[in-house]
Design an enzyme around this catalytic site. Structure first.
Site, PDB file in Angstrom:
ATOM      1  N   SER A  65       0.828  -1.205   0.000  1.00 41.92           N
ATOM      2  CA  SER A  65       0.000   0.000   0.000  1.00 41.92           C
ATOM      3  C   SER A  65       0.872   1.269   0.000  1.00 41.92           C
ATOM      4  O   SER A  65       1.710   1.430  -0.882  1.00 41.92           O
ATOM      5  CB  SER A  65      -0.957  -0.054   1.197  1.00 41.92           C
ATOM      6  OG  SER A  65      -1.938   0.941   1.124  1.00 41.92           O
ATOM      7  N   ASP A  67      -8.849  -3.933  -6.700  1.00 42.14           N
ATOM      8  CA  ASP A  67      -8.415  -3.283  -5.456  1.00 42.14           C
ATOM      9  C   ASP A  67      -9.041  -1.898  -5.353  1.00 42.14           C
ATOM     10  O   ASP A  67      -8.965  -1.098  -6.290  1.00 42.14           O
ATOM     11  CB  ASP A  67      -6.892  -3.189  -5.457  1.00 42.14           C
ATOM     12  CG  ASP A  67      -6.305  -2.635  -4.170  1.00 42.14           C
ATOM     13  OD1 ASP A  67      -7.052  -2.193  -3.293  1.00 42.14           O
ATOM     14  OD2 ASP A  67      -5.067  -2.635  -4.057  1.00 42.14           O
ATOM     15  N   HIS A  96      -6.799  -5.866  -0.797  1.00 38.36           N
ATOM     16  CA  HIS A  96      -5.709  -4.891  -0.756  1.00 38.36           C
ATOM     17  C   HIS A  96      -4.597  -5.488   0.084  1.00 38.36           C
ATOM     18  O   HIS A  96      -4.727  -5.657   1.287  1.00 38.36           O
ATOM     19  CB  HIS A  96      -6.229  -3.597  -0.139  1.00 38.36           C
ATOM     20  CG  HIS A  96      -5.214  -2.503  -0.068  1.00 38.36           C
ATOM     21  ND1 HIS A  96      -4.699  -1.895  -1.189  1.00 38.36           N
ATOM     22  CD2 HIS A  96      -4.632  -1.888   0.999  1.00 38.36           C
ATOM     23  CE1 HIS A  96      -3.850  -0.950  -0.816  1.00 38.36           C
ATOM     24  NE2 HIS A  96      -3.787  -0.929   0.498  1.00 38.36           N
TER      25      HIS A  96
END
Length: 524
Positions: free
Chosen positions: A215, A435, A464
């Site tokens: 991320s 995502d 994610h």
């Protein structure tokens, strides 16, 4: 930005074409020579801090300059963990980051070391760290206790009073940050954190480091690689931030993608009408979800779950579909059985903010608000949010208020660096096509910027953080890359969607996925 669905097939075809055109796998670059001008650092002092799950875990701390422009000035402390390599040969340190910004990485080291195949983990010292301002690092930010105390004003400002109440909240948070942390706030940003990594590399005594980021951690890794390309051995970026949208545009893209993911959840609920009794038509199920939201505006469940808290509760389902059964049960209990208690329990499990979470949110805002410019004119926010809300109502305004302190932030913004890089060894990028937090287009953008990188796509996946969470196809390719440095573009099928459960706290579909998503630094 979220790319149109009609373009996805062409995008994936392009990826397949690139993969087929690769004549041979890519390999890592040779080690960079040591920098004679780099300041000397004392070796780190590691002490045992084992846990039952991670019996070889060690801990240390590292002093870094608060201001890297004044390396001899005030020092701050980073908290570190390590799982040492056990093999007869070593590929050096593998630094891991769970995202956020604001996520603590100390627990991630043990998870990564245990999730990798033993023969691969044995080659690396897996290093977790709390970035500056985070967790056990000192000083740790905490701008305003109780900022998320329920029940908050409705996130959707249907009238002037509701908008003003939300504005007062976010302005107060920004002012509190400026008052409590004026001495460090100008130095809480991604570039400073990336420079900390270089100090850590020197303290580890390593010519090069490897890096594994999820991320936001993908952006931090790309910035480090831009600053020090010759110091990178392996680079794994999972669920990739669009570096061209940092950060205002990226959040608008998130709003559209989360709405699509929420619709996927509602369609899943409709598929299991025999269990949840909410209807077989996804559109009708969606109407019932928004009817629940309207009812909570009038009477928050348990006095604490209003519309904003409802969004907070269901938002984690956009990150990880293993949460869908529990969320569906709470939805059905409230709507069909007229029982609010499971909804309150779901809020406390998925949406409520623990006291310690104030640190993560404080660092999140400090980094995002400092990294790049945000609109200062609230009229622009208002226009952009209503325009986006019209097509993506699930969380547009909730996300706006989450980030709105940046409209009033007390430090001046920096200019986001261009992470374009032709000097790196090949990187491995991983991305699920659906995502929500980091839409697929961002991975394509990053792939273009990192010359020679490979993109590993989870086709049809919506979670994610997808590496080392139970997808055998993905996990084998990540392990092979870390072992050899060789990678090529590839597509893996997504894991199966979860099945309904009969107990609210039953284990989600993938135990590995649940464990990983408990460690990642995302909202909720």
């Amino acid at each position: 930005m979220l790319h149109p669905l009609k373009k996805r097939a062409a995008v994936l075809l392009s990826i397949s074409t690139v993969a087929a055109a690769l004549a041979s796998p890519v390999t890592a670059a040779p080690a960079a020579p040591a920098d004679p001008a780099a300041p000397a650092r004392a070796a780190l002092s590691w002490t045992g801090c084992a846990t039952p799950r991670y019996p070889t875990l060690q801990c240390a701390s590292l002093k870094v300059p608060l201001d890297h422009g004044r390396p001899g000035g005030r020092q701050i402390t980073l908290a570190l963990t390590r799982v040492p390599h056990t093999g007869t040969t070593s590929q050096g340190p593998l630094l891991v980051n769970p995202g956020g910004p604001g996520g603590s990485g100390r627990s991630l080291a043990g998870y990564i070391a245990s999730a990798l195949p033993k023969e691969v983990a044995a080659q690396y010292d897996v290093i977790g760290f709390d970035p500056r301002g985070v967790g056990k690092s000192e000083p740790a930010l905490d701008c305003a206790a109780g900022h998320f105390k329920p029940a908050r004003p409705d996130s959707v400002p249907m009238d002037e009073a509701t908008e003003q109440a939300n504005l007062d909240r976010v302005r107060s948070f920004a002012e509190s940050c400026g008052t409590k942390h004026a001495d460090v706030l100008p130095y809480i940003d991604t570039v400073s954190a990336a420079r900390d990594i270089e100090v850590l590399r020197g303290a580890l005594g390593a010519e090069r480091i490897s890096y594994f980021g999820y991320s936001y951690g993908t952006y931090l890794g790309a910035v480090y690689a831009k600053l020090h390309p010759g110091r990178v051995h392996r680079l794994v970026l999972d669920s990739v931030v669009d570096p061209g949208g940092v950060w205002y545009e990226d959040n608008l893209a998130q709003d559209r993608a989360f709405d699509a993911r929420h619709k996927a959840f509602l369609a899943w609920v409709a598929r299991y009408d025999a269990t949840y009794k909410l209807g077989t038509d996804p559109a009708a199920v969606e109407e019932r979800w928004y009817a629940m939201r309207d009812a909570l505006r009038e009477s928050p469940a348990g006095g604490k779950v209003g519309p904003a808290e409802l969004e907070d509760t269901f938002m984690p389902g956009g990150y990880y579909n293993g949460y869908w059964p529990s969320l569906a049960e709470a939805f059905a209990a409230y709507t069909v059985a007229k029982d609010p208690k499971p909804l309150v329990a779901a809020y406390e499990r998925f949406g409520a903010v623990e006291p310690s979470a104030g640190n993560g949110y404080s660092v999140y805002t400090a980094v995002q608000c400092r990294d790049s410019a945000w609109p200062k004119d609230w009229n622009q926010w208002r226009a952009d949010m209503w325009r986006t809300h019209a097509e993506a109502p699930f969380m547009t305004w909730n996300n706006a208020w989450y980030n709105a302190p940046c409209a009033f932030w007390p430090t001046e913004p920096l200019e986001a660096p261009d992470v374009t890089n032709a000097d790196l060894p090949p990187a491995l990028l991983l991305q699920a096509t659906e995502d929500a937090a980091t839409p697929f287009a961002g991975a394509l953008s990053m792939r273009e910027k990192l010359k020679g990188s490979a993109l590993l796509v989870e086709e049809g996946g919506g979670n994610h953080g997808i590496a080392l969470s139970g997808n055998k196809c993905l996990d084998e390719k990540v392990a092979a890359y870390l072992a050899t440095g060789r990678a090529s573009d590839a597509t893996c099928p997504a894991q199966a969607a979860p099945k309904p459960t009969t107990a609210t706290r039953a284990m989600p579909a993938s135990a590995g996925g649940a464990a990983l998503h408990g460690l990642l630094g995302f909202r909720g």
